[in-house]
Motif scaffolding. Structure first.
Motif, PDB file in Angstrom:
ATOM      1  N   UNK A 231       9.313  18.159  42.950  1.00 44.07           N
ATOM      2  CA  UNK A 231       9.887  16.944  42.376  1.00 44.07           C
ATOM      3  C   UNK A 231      10.178  15.834  43.374  1.00 44.07           C
ATOM      4  N   UNK A 232       9.939  16.086  44.650  1.00 44.95           N
ATOM      5  CA  UNK A 232      10.363  15.140  45.679  1.00 44.95           C
ATOM      6  C   UNK A 232       9.760  13.757  45.524  1.00 44.95           C
ATOM      7  N   UNK A 233      10.589  12.772  45.751  1.00 41.95           N
ATOM      8  CA  UNK A 233      10.095  11.413  45.914  1.00 41.95           C
ATOM      9  C   UNK A 233      11.189  10.549  46.512  1.00 41.95           C
ATOM     10  N   UNK A 234      10.741   9.503  47.184  1.00 41.13           N
ATOM     11  CA  UNK A 234      11.639   8.462  47.669  1.00 41.13           C
ATOM     12  C   UNK A 234      11.107   7.153  47.114  1.00 41.13           C
ATOM     13  N   UNK A 235      11.979   6.408  46.472  1.00 45.22           N
ATOM     14  CA  UNK A 235      11.596   5.133  45.858  1.00 45.22           C
ATOM     15  C   UNK A 235      12.445   4.029  46.461  1.00 45.22           C
ATOM     16  N   UNK A 236      11.810   2.934  46.811  1.00 47.17           N
ATOM     17  CA  UNK A 236      12.506   1.753  47.320  1.00 47.17           C
ATOM     18  C   UNK A 236      12.316   0.601  46.340  1.00 47.17           C
ATOM     19  N   UNK A 237      13.418  -0.099  46.036  1.00 45.09           N
ATOM     20  CA  UNK A 237      13.387  -1.234  45.116  1.00 45.09           C
ATOM     21  C   UNK A 237      13.971  -2.465  45.799  1.00 45.09           C
ATOM     22  N   UNK A 238      13.281  -3.588  45.703  1.00 38.64           N
ATOM     23  CA  UNK A 238      13.743  -4.846  46.309  1.00 38.64           C
ATOM     24  C   UNK A 238      13.642  -5.950  45.261  1.00 38.64           C
ATOM     25  N   UNK A 239      14.807  -6.498  44.830  1.00 40.64           N
ATOM     26  CA  UNK A 239      14.763  -7.455  43.726  1.00 40.64           C
ATOM     27  C   UNK A 239      14.770  -8.924  44.154  1.00 40.64           C
ATOM     28  N   UNK A 240      14.915  -9.189  45.455  1.00 39.45           N
ATOM     29  CA  UNK A 240      14.783 -10.553  45.952  1.00 39.45           C
ATOM     30  C   UNK A 240      15.943 -11.488  45.680  1.00 39.45           C
TER      31      UNK A 240
END
Length: 404
Positions: A231-240
């Motif tokens: 199930x591993x994951x790394x997610x990055x979110x950048x909304x500005x």
């Protein structure tokens, strides 16, 4: 590989906070007996998204869904997370349940379902109880509280969170990260979920580059037990929403932002290692004077992943033969007559033979919750680093009864 110059960093650590435009919540949805077990993360505007994912062949349904959304659109606006049940090895129904979760969240938030990611962690093989998921989505609020990092924990003993702030073009930018991970930890990646949020304005390609490259030197350099999760994951979110000038690769702002981003990644990785199931000690291995960075990282990871080394650390036994054996089993170039090793700053091996440090002194130095092993291969200019933990009786106890 791009190298981020960390001396260019001008950031400060702040109390954990959600960057501008991000909201989150965590609740008890009934997936577990009492603890928080479900939550969501939401951005008021669609955010640039990047991700890295497990290499396990049995990739869980939520991981597949989120990976497809990010690779297709490079954007997300929300993530729905749950612990207790991994929704892995659950067949067509498990995939449908992940997609249904997407749609249910989109309906509540009034956004496009293709802007919704999902992530699960917990027991492999069990189906999600969709009535509880649906009811949970109705209870979740758009808040600035810090319950979400707790809601994704499984055998972790504590939430792992970090926030930093820096200025870009006169605008304050915030980067915040949180993760879970305690057992089934081994690259690539480890049994973990990691999320990094920022209000920075950054190109999708630049964000993905940072995440992919930093994963190699952080999350992929930790190990607890040698097992890689589904199930591993790394997610990055950048909304500005910080309104800084767009960050592009090969710029000074990229260097500054990248240094802060790397700090977040390394901090979270080390805290996963320190919180390994049953662990009493964080082990850091630094390998110097290697022929290449890749070989240095391989040696560091082999040492920290050795069950014999981990057991010796737990028992306060300065048995350096286990360390030298771990080095020798790699394919790294080694000057076998001139390898040196230090334990918490005390010499263990000098030029491949025992140092004259007294055993009692070494044993006393090991009576701490952090152990640092430094290795000099005398084979070149490169260096590498890895983190892990000791192997204790409690690790067996925890995993002997995980299902029941």
């Amino acid at each position: 590989m791009k190298v981020i110059n960390q001396t260019a960093a001008d950031f400060k650590i702040i109390d954990f906070t959600w960057p501008a435009g991000f909201y989150a919540d965590g609740i008890h949805a009934g997936l577990r007996k009492q603890k928080l077990d479900m939550g969501w993360l939401y951005s008021s505007v669609p955010a640039t998204a990047a991700g890295v994912y497990t290499t396990n062949q049995f990739q869980a349904a939520p991981t597949q869904v989120t990976k497809k959304m990010i690779q297709t659109h490079h954007q997300l606006q929300a993530l729905v997370l749950n612990s207790a049940i991994a929704n892995s090895c659950t067949g067509a129904l498990g995939l449908k349940n992940a997609q249904t979760t997407q749609q249910l969240a989109a309906d509540v938030l009034e956004i496009d379902p293709e802007l919704v990611g999902v992530a699960s962690t917990g027991l492999i093989g069990a189906q999600l109880p969709m009535p509880k998921i649906a009811a949970g989505l109705q209870k979740l609020q758009l808040t600035k509280n810090d319950k979400l990092p707790e809601a994704i924990l499984t055998t972790d003993t504590k939430a792992k969170t970090i926030s930093v702030a820096l200025k870009l073009n006169g605008q304050v930018v915030t980067i915040s990260g949180f993760c879970k991970g305690s057992g089934m930890i081994h690259p690539n990646m480890c049994t973990m979920l990691g999320f990094i949020t920022t209000d920075a304005n950054i190109e999708a390609e630049a964000l993905q580059t940072l995440l992919s490259e930093d994963t190699e030197s952080t999350f992929n350099q930790i190990t607890v037990d040698g097992d890689t999760s589904t199930n591993d994951m790394v997610v990055a979110l950048a909304n500005g929403l910080a309104d800084n000038t767009m960050i592009e690769t090969d710029t000074k702002d990229y260097q500054k932002f990248g240094a802060a981003f790397h700090y977040i990644m390394a901090y979270l990785a080390k805290h996963i290692a320190a919180d390994g199931e049953g662990a009493t000690k964080l082990i850091e291995v630094n390998v110097n004077h290697s022929a290449s960075t890749e070989e240095a990282q391989a040696v560091a990871k082999t040492i920290v992943g050795s069950n014999l080394v981990k057991s010796a650390i737990f028992g306060h036994d300065p048995n350096w033969g286990r360390i030298i054996a771990a080095i020798g089993q790699t394919k790294a170039v080694v000057d076998v007559a001139h390898v040196s090793v230090w334990l918490n700053g005390l010499p263990l091996i000098v030029d491949s033979v025992a140092a004259d440090t007294e055993v009692a002194v070494l044993e006393k130095a090991m009576d701490t919750n952090q152990i640092q092993i430094d290795v000099d291969l005398n084979a070149g200019p490169a260096k590498g680093q890895a983190w892990g933990c000791d192997l204790t009786y409690n690790y067996v106890k925890i995993n002997a009864s995980y299902h029941t």
